[in-house]
Design a protein around this motif. Structure first.
Motif, mmCIF file in Angstrom:
data_model
loop_
_atom_site.group_PDB
_atom_site.id
_atom_site.type_symbol
_atom_site.label_atom_id
_atom_site.label_comp_id
_atom_site.label_asym_id
_atom_site.label_seq_id
_atom_site.Cartn_x
_atom_site.Cartn_y
_atom_site.Cartn_z
ATOM 1 N N THR A 128 21.398 -10.232 13.187
ATOM 2 C CA THR A 128 21.934 -10.943 12.187
ATOM 3 C C THR A 128 20.930 -11.279 10.938
ATOM 4 N N PHE A 129 21.555 -11.244 9.707
ATOM 5 C CA PHE A 129 20.850 -11.025 8.284
ATOM 6 C C PHE A 129 21.134 -12.083 7.630
ATOM 7 N N GLU A 130 20.034 -12.942 7.261
ATOM 8 C CA GLU A 130 20.281 -14.163 6.244
ATOM 9 C C GLU A 130 20.498 -13.593 4.823
ATOM 10 N N LEU A 131 21.377 -14.046 4.043
ATOM 11 C CA LEU A 131 21.781 -13.860 2.703
ATOM 12 C C LEU A 131 21.426 -15.006 1.793
ATOM 13 N N GLU A 132 20.642 -15.044 0.848
ATOM 14 C CA GLU A 132 20.640 -16.170 0.215
ATOM 15 C C GLU A 132 21.129 -15.957 -1.260
ATOM 16 N N GLU A 133 21.559 -14.734 -1.737
ATOM 17 C CA GLU A 133 22.329 -14.741 -3.069
ATOM 18 C C GLU A 133 23.928 -14.904 -2.755
ATOM 19 N N SER A 134 24.509 -15.362 -3.923
ATOM 20 C CA SER A 134 26.025 -15.687 -3.756
ATOM 21 C C SER A 134 26.771 -14.398 -3.742
ATOM 22 N N LYS B 181 24.601 -14.161 7.534
ATOM 23 C CA LYS B 181 24.670 -15.454 7.622
ATOM 24 C C LYS B 181 24.323 -16.021 6.137
ATOM 25 N N HIS B 182 25.036 -16.459 5.392
ATOM 26 C CA HIS B 182 25.154 -17.117 4.015
ATOM 27 C C HIS B 182 24.490 -18.229 4.075
ATOM 28 N N VAL B 183 23.114 -18.585 3.368
ATOM 29 C CA VAL B 183 22.181 -19.518 3.380
ATOM 30 C C VAL B 183 22.003 -20.230 1.938
ATOM 31 N N ARG C 267 33.654 -14.496 2.764
ATOM 32 C CA ARG C 267 33.060 -15.571 3.954
ATOM 33 C C ARG C 267 34.060 -15.929 4.966
ATOM 34 N N ILE C 268 33.712 -16.173 6.050
ATOM 35 C CA ILE C 268 34.520 -16.630 6.984
ATOM 36 C C ILE C 268 34.030 -18.222 7.192
ATOM 37 N N ASP C 269 34.994 -19.079 6.926
ATOM 38 C CA ASP C 269 34.513 -20.590 7.015
ATOM 39 C C ASP C 269 33.389 -20.762 6.104
ATOM 40 N N ASP C 270 33.320 -20.182 4.942
ATOM 41 C CA ASP C 270 32.312 -20.296 4.023
ATOM 42 C C ASP C 270 30.826 -20.069 4.538
ATOM 43 N N ALA C 271 30.562 -19.411 5.678
ATOM 44 C CA ALA C 271 29.535 -19.389 6.452
ATOM 45 C C ALA C 271 28.869 -17.855 6.789
ATOM 46 N N PHE C 272 29.958 -17.054 7.227
ATOM 47 C CA PHE C 272 29.505 -16.010 7.769
ATOM 48 C C PHE C 272 30.197 -14.668 7.125
#
Length: 422
Positions: free
Chosen positions: A347-353, A420-422, A401-406
């Motif tokens: 899993t990688f967390e992505l902060e940019e839009s 993972k969009h954070v 994004r799936i369900d605005d999250a992944f």
């Protein structure tokens, strides 16, 4: 077909004491039976399912099951089936585990408030009140050391050593059988094949403490050890044990365990673990022989087991995730379903839009370098939410994004990565 005939047809009997006597006993009256479950972890696993479902089978046949949770014996440790000493757990931890196991057992067995109904008992309630003098005088005097040493659970441990603590476990389980026989009219104890020595020791204690001339109606029955055709241990995967607690093994993972059953095992599992009629299982066996690639029997097994353990809603979720992964419908999953289906992938967390695909592949360690990332994209090896992406200038944004999250990225055929969009 009576209960014993059904169990024989399903290959669920390993050993019985007084075969004819037990069968007649079950045919003539409503029998109270018990099986013990020691709290050695905070959840039961599928290795416990067979004896649990045996209690359920007896209940559905009109008999009265008692599930004994070993809050007392769990503090001692059963040497049966083990090559080394069990780790002793703190009393407060064991009693917390007892509550978890009681809750799990209630999924399978109908416990009622009726005095004649099924019930859960905890042997801590009587073992904790017993003095060492009482144990030695009232129980220990009925067993010779030679008798105990001859039991497989002890004999197999002599060479490597066994503590006096675990050596006495047999006495405690025998006392459980005696007490339940006297106070709950329990006449049958069931368990796994490794419990045969403990069960027969309990029968010996009941016989020795009965009044002279009194007819003793007490029996034992064990279920066989479930093995897998490929030689691997039943109930284990690369990720560890298959637990009944959905927080430890998700319904999707549970479903996948059964749906991946070997063709050589699936009919045996259907007989042992499900309540499907034997005639239906015979039809499924034909499917395995004639159309093994369709895995009809495996899907039926997975459906029955997941619904029984986790319920209809959890089964539906497991099937939705399975369908999405194998049919390219990942975008149809919810956030929760993505978390369940992809919990073990990197899993990688992505902060940019939004983020350039090449940069993301490198930063998330999906491709080893920008050069490799370009090659992967150009060669059609990169899939975003299961759709191939070959545009070198592509940007990942909110539309991916799936369900605005992944966002799910696949490299090649099987290597999944979760963004993972954070």
């Amino acid at each position: 077909m009576n209960i014993i005939e059904d169990l024989r047809a399903r290959d669920l009997i390993n050993q019985m004491t007084d075969d004819e006597g037990l069968e007649n006993h079950l045919n003539e009256s409503r029998v109270t039976l018990y099986c013990g479950f020691d709290p050695t972890a905070d959840s039961l696993h599928i290795g416990h399912l067979l004896p649990i479902l045996m209690l359920k089978r007896f209940q559905e046949a009109g008999h009265r099951p008692i599930a004994l949770v070993g809050g007392g014996t769990g503090l001692i440790g059963d040497p049966s089936g083990r090559n080394e000493e069990r780790q002793l757990n703190e009393e407060n931890v064991v009693q917390e585990w007892v509550k978890n196991i009681e809750d799990q057992l209630s999924r399978f067995i109908d416990f009622t408030d009726d005095q004649k109904g099924a019930k859960v008992v905890n042997n801590y309630d009587w073992l904790s009140k017993m003095s060492i003098i009482d144990l030695l005088r009232d129980v220990g005097k009925h067993f010779s050391v030679n008798y105990m040493l001859a039991k497989d659970s002890v004999e197999s441990r002599i060479e490597n050593g066994i503590s006096y603590t675990e050596f006495t476990y047999m006495l405690l389980q025998s006392l459980d059988f005696l007490r339940l026989n006297q106070e709950e009219d329990v006449s049958l104890q069931i368990g796994g094949s490794d419990q045969w020595g403990n069960i027969t020791a309990g029968l010996e204690l009941i016989r020795r403490t009965s009044q002279e001339g009194e007819e003793v109606k007490a029996y034992g029955l064990t279920v066989p050890l479930i093995t897998k055709a490929d030689g691997s241990k039943f109930g284990k995967t690369a990720g560890g044990a298959i637990w009944l607690d959905e927080k430890k093994t998700s319904p999707y993972e549970f479903y996948q365990f059964w749906v991946n059953a070997d063709d050589r095992d699936v009919v045996k599992f259907l007989k042992s673990f499900t309540f499907l009629p034997l005639e239906e299982i015979d039809e499924l066996a034909k499917e395995v022989e004639e159309r093994p690639e369709q895995r009809v029997a495996q899907r039926r097994l997975a459906e029955e087991m997941t619904k029984m353990v986790h319920g209809e809603e959890a089964l539906n979720q497991a099937q939705r995730i399975t369908h999405a992964l194998f049919n390219g419908d990942i975008k149809e999953l919810t956030k929760e379903e993505v978390e369940v289906g992809f919990k073990d992938v990197p899993t990688f967390e992505l902060e940019e839009s939004e983020k350039g695909l090449i940069d993301l592949l490198v930063e998330a360690n999906i491709s080893s370098s920008k050069r490799q990332a370009r090659e992967d994209i150009s060669n059609g090896a990169i899939y975003i939410n299961d759709e191939r992406q070959q545009d070198l200038k592509y940007f990942i944004d909110e539309n991916d994004r799936i369900d605005d999250a992944f966002t799910i990225i696949r490299r090649g055929k099987k290597k999944y990565f979760l963004i993972k969009h954070v």
